[in-house]
Design an enzyme around this catalytic site. Structure first.
Site, mmCIF file in Angstrom:
data_model
loop_
_atom_site.group_PDB
_atom_site.id
_atom_site.type_symbol
_atom_site.label_atom_id
_atom_site.label_comp_id
_atom_site.label_asym_id
_atom_site.label_seq_id
_atom_site.Cartn_x
_atom_site.Cartn_y
_atom_site.Cartn_z
ATOM 1 N N HIS A 1 0.178 11.391 -0.744
ATOM 2 C CA HIS A 1 -1.096 10.706 -0.505
ATOM 3 C C HIS A 1 -1.430 10.614 0.985
ATOM 4 C CE1 HIS A 1 -4.459 8.229 -1.685
ATOM 5 N NE2 HIS A 1 -4.095 7.299 -0.818
ATOM 6 N N THR B 1 4.804 9.395 -0.678
ATOM 7 C CA THR B 1 4.146 10.402 -1.502
ATOM 8 C C THR B 1 3.240 11.286 -0.647
ATOM 9 O OG1 THR B 1 2.183 9.057 -1.965
ATOM 10 C CG2 THR B 1 4.099 8.743 -3.415
ATOM 11 N N CYS C 1 -6.327 3.443 9.958
ATOM 12 C CA CYS C 1 -4.888 3.578 10.158
ATOM 13 C C CYS C 1 -4.254 4.049 8.858
ATOM 14 C CB CYS C 1 -4.292 2.237 10.592
ATOM 15 S SG CYS C 1 -2.498 2.297 10.781
#
Length: 154
Positions: A92, A90, A84
């Site tokens: 990321h 950001t 998940c």
């Protein structure tokens, strides 16, 4: 994806299959629910408990390397990737989602082994909770269907 027409699958029989599951621990409440739904569906489809191997890894980026280790054992009919990834503030999110997904797909093709990818990507926890059970169940069904299909093609 809610309300998407998935078509009608053939009758699924997992009685003769061996399935490996790799679960990321990050967002563990969600991935635990994915894993529980996946395991329950595998059992409902006839996969024997003793033929389900389940390993945990830290996060979605570590899922592919564990899948690769399982694929190299050459004892699985299909694998399942569970994780998940929830969008943050950001870049990321994109990196983890793209790289984990690409890794799972590459392994499936390289090893000619079905890998049901249920590493879910959502905007928030509410979306993840809404998808955790259905996506876990779907992953089990995909693994069984594709294992049976590839068996007929080989």
């Amino acid at each position: 994806m809610f309300g998407a027409e998935q078509g009608t699958a053939p009758t699924l029989d997992g009685a003769k299959l061996r399935i490996g599951i790799v679960q990321a621990r990050f967002n563990e409440s969600i991935t635990n629910a994915l894993a529980a739904a996946c395991r329950a569906e595998l059992l409902a489809l006839g996969v024997q408990e003793k033929n389900i191997d389940h390993v945990l890894v830290p996060g979605a980026l570590e899922v592919p390397v564990a899948l690769q280790a399982m694929a190299e054992r050459e004892q699985y009919d299909a694998l399942v990737a569970l994780g998940c990834i929830i969008r943050g503030e950001t870049y990321h999110f994109e990196l983890v989602a793209n790289e984990s997904g690409a890794g799972v797909t590459r392994l499936s093709l390289d090893y000619q082994l079905p890998i049901a990818n249920a590493i879910i990507t959502t905007e928030n926890m509410e979306q993840a909770i809404a998808r955790q059970t259905d996506k876990g169940r779907d992953a089990a069904r995909v693994a069984v269907e594709m294992a049976n299909l590839l068996d007929t093609l080989n």
